[in-house]
Design a protein around this motif. Structure first.
Motif, mmCIF file in Angstrom:
data_model
loop_
_atom_site.group_PDB
_atom_site.id
_atom_site.type_symbol
_atom_site.label_atom_id
_atom_site.label_comp_id
_atom_site.label_asym_id
_atom_site.label_seq_id
_atom_site.Cartn_x
_atom_site.Cartn_y
_atom_site.Cartn_z
ATOM 1 N N VAL A 258 0.817 -1.226 0.000
ATOM 2 C CA VAL A 258 0.000 0.000 0.000
ATOM 3 C C VAL A 258 0.848 1.273 0.000
ATOM 4 C CG1 VAL A 258 -2.065 -1.019 1.027
ATOM 5 C CG2 VAL A 258 -0.296 -0.071 2.515
ATOM 6 N N SER A 259 2.139 1.178 0.320
ATOM 7 C CA SER A 259 2.951 2.404 0.262
ATOM 8 C C SER A 259 3.627 2.599 -1.083
ATOM 9 C CB SER A 259 3.981 2.483 1.404
ATOM 10 O OG SER A 259 4.144 1.279 2.042
ATOM 11 N N ASN A 260 3.447 1.666 -1.983
ATOM 12 C CA ASN A 260 4.035 1.834 -3.312
ATOM 13 C C ASN A 260 3.000 2.453 -4.250
ATOM 14 O OD1 ASN A 260 5.029 1.593 -5.890
ATOM 15 N ND2 ASN A 260 5.743 -0.516 -5.630
ATOM 16 N N TYR A 261 3.279 3.676 -4.666
ATOM 17 C CA TYR A 261 2.332 4.427 -5.492
ATOM 18 C C TYR A 261 1.985 3.691 -6.783
ATOM 19 C CZ TYR A 261 0.195 8.224 -8.049
ATOM 20 O OH TYR A 261 -0.682 8.982 -8.771
ATOM 21 N N SER A 262 2.941 2.905 -7.318
ATOM 22 C CA SER A 262 2.631 2.236 -8.589
ATOM 23 C C SER A 262 2.237 0.774 -8.463
ATOM 24 C CB SER A 262 3.762 2.400 -9.600
ATOM 25 O OG SER A 262 4.969 2.671 -8.998
ATOM 26 N N ALA A 263 2.024 0.298 -7.261
ATOM 27 C CA ALA A 263 1.595 -1.106 -7.123
ATOM 28 C C ALA A 263 0.252 -1.311 -7.825
ATOM 29 C CB ALA A 263 1.481 -1.469 -5.653
ATOM 30 N N PRO A 264 0.106 -2.382 -8.603
ATOM 31 C CA PRO A 264 -1.184 -2.614 -9.261
ATOM 32 C C PRO A 264 -2.295 -2.792 -8.235
ATOM 33 C CG PRO A 264 0.496 -4.172 -10.044
ATOM 34 C CD PRO A 264 1.079 -3.441 -8.887
ATOM 35 N N ARG A 265 -3.469 -2.305 -8.571
ATOM 36 C CA ARG A 265 -4.637 -2.452 -7.696
ATOM 37 C C ARG A 265 -5.882 -2.396 -8.550
ATOM 38 N NH1 ARG A 265 -1.581 2.331 -7.119
ATOM 39 N NH2 ARG A 265 -2.767 4.167 -7.706
ATOM 40 N N THR A 266 -6.985 -2.884 -8.018
ATOM 41 C CA THR A 266 -8.220 -2.857 -8.792
ATOM 42 C C THR A 266 -8.710 -1.409 -8.899
ATOM 43 O OG1 THR A 266 -9.399 -3.395 -6.747
ATOM 44 C CG2 THR A 266 -8.994 -5.203 -8.274
ATOM 45 N N CYS A 267 -9.292 -1.093 -10.063
ATOM 46 C CA CYS A 267 -9.785 0.269 -10.279
ATOM 47 C C CYS A 267 -11.017 0.160 -11.201
ATOM 48 C CB CYS A 267 -8.674 1.123 -10.890
ATOM 49 S SG CYS A 267 -8.955 2.907 -10.856
ATOM 50 N N HIS A 268 -11.489 1.289 -11.733
ATOM 51 C CA HIS A 268 -12.695 1.252 -12.571
ATOM 52 C C HIS A 268 -12.549 0.265 -13.718
ATOM 53 C CE1 HIS A 268 -14.419 4.601 -10.466
ATOM 54 N NE2 HIS A 268 -13.239 5.158 -10.499
ATOM 55 N N GLY A 269 -13.576 -0.511 -13.935
ATOM 56 C CA GLY A 269 -13.553 -1.500 -15.011
ATOM 57 C C GLY A 269 -13.213 -2.889 -14.499
ATOM 58 N N ASP A 270 -12.594 -2.951 -13.339
ATOM 59 C CA ASP A 270 -12.305 -4.270 -12.773
ATOM 60 C C ASP A 270 -13.523 -4.850 -12.067
ATOM 61 O OD1 ASP A 270 -9.603 -4.561 -13.577
ATOM 62 O OD2 ASP A 270 -9.025 -3.097 -12.067
ATOM 63 N N SER A 271 -14.508 -4.020 -11.768
ATOM 64 C CA SER A 271 -15.744 -4.476 -11.130
ATOM 65 C C SER A 271 -16.283 -5.702 -11.837
ATOM 66 C CB SER A 271 -16.814 -3.394 -11.215
ATOM 67 O OG SER A 271 -16.481 -2.326 -10.398
ATOM 68 N N GLY A 272 -16.796 -6.618 -11.063
ATOM 69 C CA GLY A 272 -17.389 -7.822 -11.638
ATOM 70 C C GLY A 272 -16.361 -8.920 -11.857
ATOM 71 N N GLY A 273 -15.090 -8.534 -11.969
ATOM 72 C CA GLY A 273 -14.025 -9.520 -12.190
ATOM 73 C C GLY A 273 -13.847 -10.416 -10.968
ATOM 74 N N GLY A 274 -13.320 -11.598 -11.189
ATOM 75 C CA GLY A 274 -13.178 -12.575 -10.105
ATOM 76 C C GLY A 274 -11.910 -12.368 -9.304
ATOM 77 N N LEU A 275 -12.031 -12.514 -7.988
ATOM 78 C CA LEU A 275 -10.865 -12.586 -7.108
ATOM 79 C C LEU A 275 -10.579 -14.074 -7.000
ATOM 80 C CD1 LEU A 275 -8.947 -11.060 -5.063
ATOM 81 C CD2 LEU A 275 -10.645 -11.579 -3.316
ATOM 82 N N GLU A 276 -9.489 -14.513 -7.600
ATOM 83 C CA GLU A 276 -9.302 -15.961 -7.695
ATOM 84 C C GLU A 276 -8.156 -16.497 -6.869
ATOM 85 O OE1 GLU A 276 -8.764 -16.108 -12.057
ATOM 86 O OE2 GLU A 276 -6.732 -16.778 -11.621
ATOM 87 N N TYR A 277 -8.328 -17.725 -6.469
ATOM 88 C CA TYR A 277 -7.308 -18.453 -5.701
ATOM 89 C C TYR A 277 -6.865 -19.635 -6.529
ATOM 90 C CZ TYR A 277 -5.664 -22.058 -2.467
ATOM 91 O OH TYR A 277 -4.952 -23.055 -1.879
ATOM 92 N N ARG A 278 -5.545 -19.794 -6.682
ATOM 93 C CA ARG A 278 -5.050 -20.979 -7.394
ATOM 94 C C ARG A 278 -4.553 -21.983 -6.370
ATOM 95 N NH1 ARG A 278 -3.811 -20.110 -13.599
ATOM 96 N NH2 ARG A 278 -5.211 -18.351 -13.829
ATOM 97 N N ASP A 279 -5.169 -23.090 -6.416
ATOM 98 C CA ASP A 279 -4.918 -24.225 -5.555
ATOM 99 C C ASP A 279 -3.456 -24.685 -5.722
ATOM 100 O OD1 ASP A 279 -4.793 -27.195 -5.721
ATOM 101 O OD2 ASP A 279 -6.897 -27.059 -5.078
ATOM 102 N N ASP A 280 -2.763 -24.920 -4.613
ATOM 103 C CA ASP A 280 -1.340 -25.287 -4.684
ATOM 104 C C ASP A 280 -1.089 -26.596 -5.395
ATOM 105 O OD1 ASP A 280 -0.545 -23.074 -3.401
ATOM 106 O OD2 ASP A 280 -0.423 -24.004 -1.418
ATOM 107 N N ASN A 281 -1.950 -27.561 -5.167
ATOM 108 C CA ASN A 281 -1.695 -28.895 -5.704
ATOM 109 C C ASN A 281 -1.874 -28.988 -7.209
ATOM 110 O OD1 ASN A 281 -1.268 -29.756 -3.091
ATOM 111 N ND2 ASN A 281 -3.441 -30.243 -2.810
ATOM 112 N N TYR A 282 -3.000 -28.490 -7.681
ATOM 113 C CA TYR A 282 -3.307 -28.696 -9.098
ATOM 114 C C TYR A 282 -3.302 -27.401 -9.897
ATOM 115 C CZ TYR A 282 -4.855 -32.973 -6.901
ATOM 116 O OH TYR A 282 -4.895 -34.120 -6.153
ATOM 117 N N GLY A 283 -3.122 -26.268 -9.226
ATOM 118 C CA GLY A 283 -3.121 -24.997 -9.942
ATOM 119 C C GLY A 283 -4.489 -24.624 -10.491
#
Ligand SMILES: *[C@@H]1O[C@H](CO)[C@@H](O)[C@H](O)[C@H]1NC(C)=O
Ligand SMILES: *[C@@H]1O[C@H](CO)[C@@H](O)[C@H](O)[C@H]1NC(C)=O
Ligand SMILES: *[C@@H]1O[C@H](CO)[C@@H](O)[C@H](O)[C@H]1NC(C)=O
Ligand SMILES: *[C@@H]1O[C@H](CO)[C@@H](O)[C@H](O)[C@H]1NC(C)=O
Ligand SMILES: *[C@@H]1O[C@H](CO)[C@@H](O)[C@H](O)[C@H]1NC(C)=O
Length: 324
Positions: A258-283
């Motif tokens: 959060v202290s890095n001004y250029s760190a990627p983050r969700t913004c307009h247009g990302d709404s509706g997109g999935g927050l996804e988790y990739r399972d360690d075993n099978y990806g």
């Protein structure tokens, strides 16, 4: 003894009860037919797997576009259904991304929702590729993206969680199911994401694939990108953020630094997109939550809110036939 039973009673009554008020835009879903068309065994086998590639890809990612410009994200879950955010279908969300400008909303009625005609005439449902438009004079271009490589479909109907609008957008419920016009054919580049299991384990670092803006003053580009996000279990918002952070169905996350001004983050247009988790075993990728909203202007210290998907699994099953 009496004390004990009263305590027990209180505990039972404080478990959050998720209510649901279905609002249809367009013709109601043909639920019975989905129960037979949607083959859950096939879905369970193929969901969340990416093609053999060193580059991470997102064959379930969807962009709802207007003239090749991304407006809303989403995730494919079945040959006919996309999970996205409810607020993309509401007319009175502020143009600067502020929630529920109209404080006088009463019961949701069709006028606060976009019409099916408007959605069919203006929105294209794009998926199966990474580049949603070729070079243009009007919008930002990307050198890696000379020609669009996506498949287009149309919105046939939308089922919105009406509680989102009827609770003034303050209590979560920001999710919707889009039914598409033509069947989505699965391939190397087009796949459904897996729905999560209830209260499923996931790591702190998750990702949102999408075509949203990299920051507030930039129109979104044509190429998909991945936004790594870190779960914030305390849901701590910056002082400038007065938007709700405590709905029963919220998951909160921030950029990786959060202290890095250029760190990627969700913004307009990302709404509706999935927050996804990739399972360690099978990806395999699981749709943990749906991008809802964040601190106004998407500053680098913003707190993003997501709608938990596991709370709505029974409803998703009832309305889409995806039940595994
Ligand atoms: C909401 O619906 C009612 C009844 O269908 C209608 O009379 C009213 O005009 C609608 N509200 C708006 C703001 O259009
Ligand atoms: C603005 O967006 C374009 C397209 O995504 C991107 O190439 C460019 O780097 C962005 N500009 C800034 C300053 O982030
Ligand atoms: C986060 O970003 C700040 C500012 O750019 C930097 O000083 C700091 O080292 C970064 N922290 C980590 C853990 O990368
Ligand atoms: C800040 O984030 C950008 C984008 O991810 C990265 O390239 C840069 O190295 C980071 N800076 C620091 C100091 O961590
Ligand atoms: C799903 O449908 C069944 C049968 O119609 C119904 O009993 C159940 O309450 C529904 N569940 C939800 C969460 O709507």
């Amino acid at each position: 003894m009496l004390c004990f039973s009263i305590t027990a009673l209180i505990i039972i009554f404080t478990v959050p009860v998720i209510t649901f008020e279905p609002v249809w835009i367009g013709n109601a879903f043909s639920m019975e037919s989905f129960q037979t068309i949607v083959d859950n065994e096939v879905l369970m086998e193929s969901c969340g797997i990416q093609q053999e590639s060193k580059i991470k890809n997102f064959p379930w990612a969807v962009s709802f576009t207007v003239d090749g410009v991304n407006r809303l994200g989403g995730s494919i879950i079945s040959p006919y259904h996309i999970i996205t955010a409810a607020h993309g279908f509401i007319t009175t969300i502020g143009s600067r991304g502020n929630l529920c400008e109209n404080k006088n909303w009463k019961k949701p009625n069709s006028s606060i929702y976009r019409s099916i005609k408007f959605l069919r005439d203006t929105r294209k449902v794009a998926y199966g590729g990474t580049c949603i438009r070729g070079h243009t004079d009007k919008y930002p271009n990307d050198p890696r993206c000379k020609k669009s490589d996506v498949i287009h479909n149309k919105v046939r109907a939308v089922l919105v969680d009406g509680e989102f609008a009827s609770s003034n957008c303050l209590k979560g419920h920001d999710w919707a199911i889009v039914e598409v016009e033509k069947r989505i054919h699965f391939s190397e580049n087009v796949r459904p994401i897996c729905l999560p299991r209830p209260n499923m384990y996931y790591t702190k670092s998750l990702a949102v694939p999408g075509w949203g803006r990299s920051y507030i003053f930039n129109e979104s580009g044509p190429l998909i990108h991945e936004i790594p996000m870190r779960i914030d279990r305390d849901c701590k918002r910056p002082w400038s953020d007065r938007l709700p952070a405590d709905a029963d169905d919220f998951i909160c996350a921030t950029s990786m630094n959060v202290s890095n001004y250029s760190a990627p983050r969700t913004c307009h247009g990302d709404s509706g997109g999935g927050l996804e988790y990739r399972d360690d075993n099978y990806g395999r990728a699981f749709l943990i939550a749906i991008t809802s909203f964040g601190t106004r202007g998407c500053p680098s210290n913003m707190l993003a809110r997501f709608t938990r998907v596991d709370m709505y699994l029974n409803l998703i099953c009832n309305y889409t036939g995806v039940c595994y």
